[in-house]
Scaffold this active site. Structure first.
Site, PDB file in Angstrom:
ATOM      1  N   HIS A  17       0.991  -1.485  -0.258  1.00 29.24           N
ATOM      2  CA  HIS A  17      -0.306  -0.003   0.065  1.00 29.24           C
ATOM      3  C   HIS A  17       0.784   1.546  -0.106  1.00 29.24           C
ATOM      4  O   HIS A  17       0.811   1.854  -0.304  1.00 29.24           O
ATOM      5  CB  HIS A  17      -0.959   0.204   1.516  1.00 29.24           C
ATOM      6  N   GLU A  18       1.799   1.440   0.986  1.00 31.59           N
ATOM      7  CA  GLU A  18       3.012   2.660   1.268  1.00 31.59           C
ATOM      8  C   GLU A  18       3.602   2.497  -0.226  1.00 31.59           C
ATOM      9  O   GLU A  18       3.800   3.546  -1.047  1.00 31.59           O
ATOM     10  CB  GLU A  18       3.668   2.484   2.512  1.00 31.59           C
ATOM     11  N   HIS A  44       3.376   6.768  -7.015  1.00 27.00           N
ATOM     12  CA  HIS A  44       2.638   7.740  -7.562  1.00 27.00           C
ATOM     13  C   HIS A  44       3.405   8.783  -7.239  1.00 27.00           C
ATOM     14  O   HIS A  44       3.535  10.062  -8.603  1.00 27.00           O
ATOM     15  CB  HIS A  44       1.444   7.575  -6.987  1.00 27.00           C
ATOM     16  N   HIS A  87       0.491   4.471  -3.066  1.00 28.85           N
ATOM     17  CA  HIS A  87       2.027   5.480  -2.958  1.00 28.85           C
ATOM     18  C   HIS A  87       3.113   6.213  -2.959  1.00 28.85           C
ATOM     19  O   HIS A  87       3.446   7.360  -4.137  1.00 28.85           O
ATOM     20  CB  HIS A  87       1.855   5.910  -1.008  1.00 28.85           C
TER      21      HIS A  87
END
Length: 681
Positions: free
Chosen positions: A473-474, A480, A477
């Site tokens: 998940h991190e 992105h 980020h």
């Protein structure tokens, strides 16, 4: 005195920054930023986008990077001295940015830029950045006058202070709890936790085991400890942190009330009925009503599954565990036992296969394959000896050598002085700097922070499957932020992305954690090196939606509570009443009256999610539908990966998130994939 916060260089000198450096650095950087503001609003700088950027952005970015490094250290390496220096300067930084955002002269210059024919000739990313800037001037109080403007500034300063105090109270309440028990009370607890807690006690010269509220210790105790009284004590300690049940100096009750009142007053000054309306202005959602309808519709769909989950758990606990009246401190324990009985595996069994080095290797291989990049170790000054640094490179067609795309720090382990949770932050963003004559683009740097259990003895760190999902998940980020190809700082990477879309890339990456083609490559048993057996994987997949109804309602409970306390004028007076109302409406599991979850809800009281926590469920619709594109082609389809990188990751905030999604998917998002992934189709 050499000040590492003032050194010219690409990366912060994290190993050299000390509390005594902070105030002198801000003393130097704030006057430079103020001078840049005065120059920008003066006659010598024309009302042109490039001219304003050249005059303002370089000194502002230098200030932001220095203060960002200080804030980062305050979150990951907190000490009384660092906290004091941070708080000493927080008001100064807040005052400057409030004044900058509300400066009528600068706003007038930007309006002149917006009205000029040249604005229409700007590249699309700059047009987006300009439009965002105009919106943000209004939201920052640039159109307020007199006392209203002064009051708005005072609200910003006090809100920043109160949010920081809220965060400190949560950190202190977590760090300062310790319970020492003998080995007999840890029956059922995994051996690595027994060893780690014994080592923690021995390090203090004490016998037995030191139990804390840090998640790598607390959660296994709640899942596996047979001692029900111990589970109850740990549950009570955890859910009453920073509340009236603890030391008064760490009670967040008054801070919550004050923050909500300040936010409602801020909204009123800007002409909005409530803070929820104000918060949604830069987001995808149109209104608080639309958000609440979305959440209630999802709750309606999830409720039958949640009721079934609870009935099954209660029946199992009564019949197999002798727990006739299931209590909150029994839920993790009974759920783990039920999962073991139903699917013939335990979290502890699975954990033996997820050694941290192999998981990282597998994650990096996925990213390299999917997005046509290379990840390799790099060197940089760090804030702790467990922190690593990496670089991402890409070799473009026809190029002689790979080029640097981005870099990232990885801080994986929980420790005292480190904020709970997991997050990605940026050390710097991608930017075609106006002060570089060579045309070289500044590449982005991310900080990826988790709170996993550290290695015990000579064994590598072991991650739970949930830990692996958190890491992915991190990293989503981080991708992105780092893979953006936008050269305008204000809309590069995650900058400028609507808050309710910013979770798309992070939640997208979570899906890979449920694919055999992935897990077979990133697992290796800690003792034998064997990969995860296919049969065990199949049982994990069968359990993927175990209690998904309960989990969905829990997230909706948090999101609806967040939206209501920011939309209802009288919510600040009785926060407990609102969360009780929400639970009666959507929850099937009602916590005990002493539960004070909201007192540690840092996402909305000390983070960026106020009237925005719904973003997790909102973006989940986008991320599930985006991942479905890979399910429809193949998991590592080169063209689909290339299109996702180009239309989602590289585009960053340079256009509305819906445009980026449609450019990738060819249509608007549908909820079908989310419901299917969660077993609620």
């Amino acid at each position: 005195m050499d000040n590492p916060l003032l050194r010219a260089g690409d990366l912060p000198a994290f190993d050299a920054i000390r509390p005594e450096h902070i105030t002198p650095a801000i003393d130097a950087l704030l006057p430079a930023a103020n001078a840049a503001l005065e120059r920008a609003v003066g006659a010598e700088v024309p009302a042109e986008y490039e001219a304003l950027s050249a005059a303002l952005d370089v000194p502002l970015e230098r200030l932001a990077r220095a203060w960002g490094a200080v804030g980062h250290l305050n979150a990951v390496a907190n000490t009384p001295e660092l906290r004091s220096a941070y708080n000493e300067n927080l008001g100064r930084i807040t005052e400057f940015h409030t004044r900058l955002g509300a400066d009528e002269r600068l706003y007038a210059k930007y309006k002149a830029v917006m009205a000029s024919p040249a604005a229409q000739r700007l590249r699309p990313a700059r047009q987006r950045a300009l439009a965002n800037a105009m919106r943000d001037f209004v939201l920052s109080g640039a159109e307020l006058q007199g006392e209203a403007k002064q009051r708005f500034a005072a609200i910003q300063e006090r809100s920043a202070e109160a949010a920081q105090q809220f965060s400190e109270h949560v950190l202190d309440a977590t760090d300062q709890f310790a319970s020492y028990v003998d080995s007999a009370r840890l029956a059922g607890v995994p051996a690595d936790i027994v060893q780690a807690t014994a080592e923690a006690a021995a390090a203090e010269g004490k016998a037995g085991h030191k139990l804390t509220l840090h998640m790598p210790v607390w959660m296994p105790l709640m899942q596996y400890a047979h001692d029900r009284a111990l589970r109850e004590a740990l549950y009570r300690a955890y859910v009453t942190r920073a509340s009236e049940f603890g030391p008064p100096e760490r009670d967040n009750t008054a801070l919550m009330r004050e923050l909500l009142q300040l936010r409602q007053e801020e909204a009123a000054l800007l002409g909005y009925a409530n803070y929820a309306e104000l918060s949604l202005v830069p987001k995808m959602a149109d209104s608080p009503r639309q958000v609440q309808d979305f959440l209630r519709d999802l709750a309606r769909r999830a409720r039958p599954f949640a009721e079934r989950d609870l009935a099954e758990l209660q029946a199992f606990a009564a019949e197999q565990l002798g727990l006739q009246a299931l209590q909150p401190w029994d839920l993790h324990y009974a759920s783990e036992k039920l999962k073991e009985a139903r699917y013939a595996f335990s979290e502890q069994e699975v954990k033996q296969y997820f050694t941290e080095p192999r998981v990282l290797e597998g994650l990096f291989n996925i990213v390299q394959t999917l997005f046509e990049v290379t990840i390799r170790p790099d060197t940089a000054a760090t804030w702790h000896d467990s922190v690593r640094f990496y670089r991402i490179e890409r070799k473009r067609p026809g190029a002689d050598r790979p080029e640097l795309v981005g870099q990232f720090f990885l801080d994986p382990y929980a420790r005292t002085g480190k904020r709970p949770g997991a997050w990605m932050d940026d050390a710097r963003g991608r930017w075609a700097r106006p002060d570089r004559a060579d045309g070289q683009v500044q590449t982005p740097v991310a900080q990826l922070v988790c709170n996993f259990a550290a290695p015990v003895g000579d064994k590598p760190a072991l991650l739970t499957h949930d830990d692996v999902i958190t890491l992915f998940h991190e990293f989503g980020h981080g991708l992105h932020h780092m893979l953006t190809q936008v050269d305008d700082l204000a809309v590069a990477g995650i900058s400028g992305v609507e808050w309710d879309a910013v979770e798309l890339p992070s939640q997208f990456m979570e899906n890979f954690c449920w694919e055999w083609e992935v897990l077979s490559r990133l697992t290796a048993h800690v003792e034998t090196g064997a990969p995860l057996p296919r049969a065990l994987f199949e049982r994990m997949v069968a359990a993927r939606n175990f209690q998904s109804g309960l989990q969905t309602l829990r997230q909706i409970e948090f999101a609806l509570f967040d939206m209501r306390i920011h939309a209802e004028a009288d919510a600040a007076a009785d926060v407990q009443r609102v969360i009780d109302d929400v639970r009666r409406e959507v929850a099937v599991l009602i916590p005990p009256a002493f539960n004070r979850f909201q007192h540690t809800f840092s996402h909305i009281f000390a983070g960026g999610y106020s009237a925005g926590y719904y973003s997790y469920k909102w973006a989940e619709v986008l991320s599930a539908d985006a991942f479905a594109a890979f399910e429809e082609s193949s998991l590592f389809d080169a063209e689909t990966g290339r299109r996702y990188r180009r239309e989602i990751l590289e585009a960053g905030g340079s256009r509305p998130a819906m445009e980026s999604f449609k450019a990738f998917r060819g249509r608007e998002p549908r909820i079908d994939a989310l419901l299917r992934h969660q077993g609620m189709a």
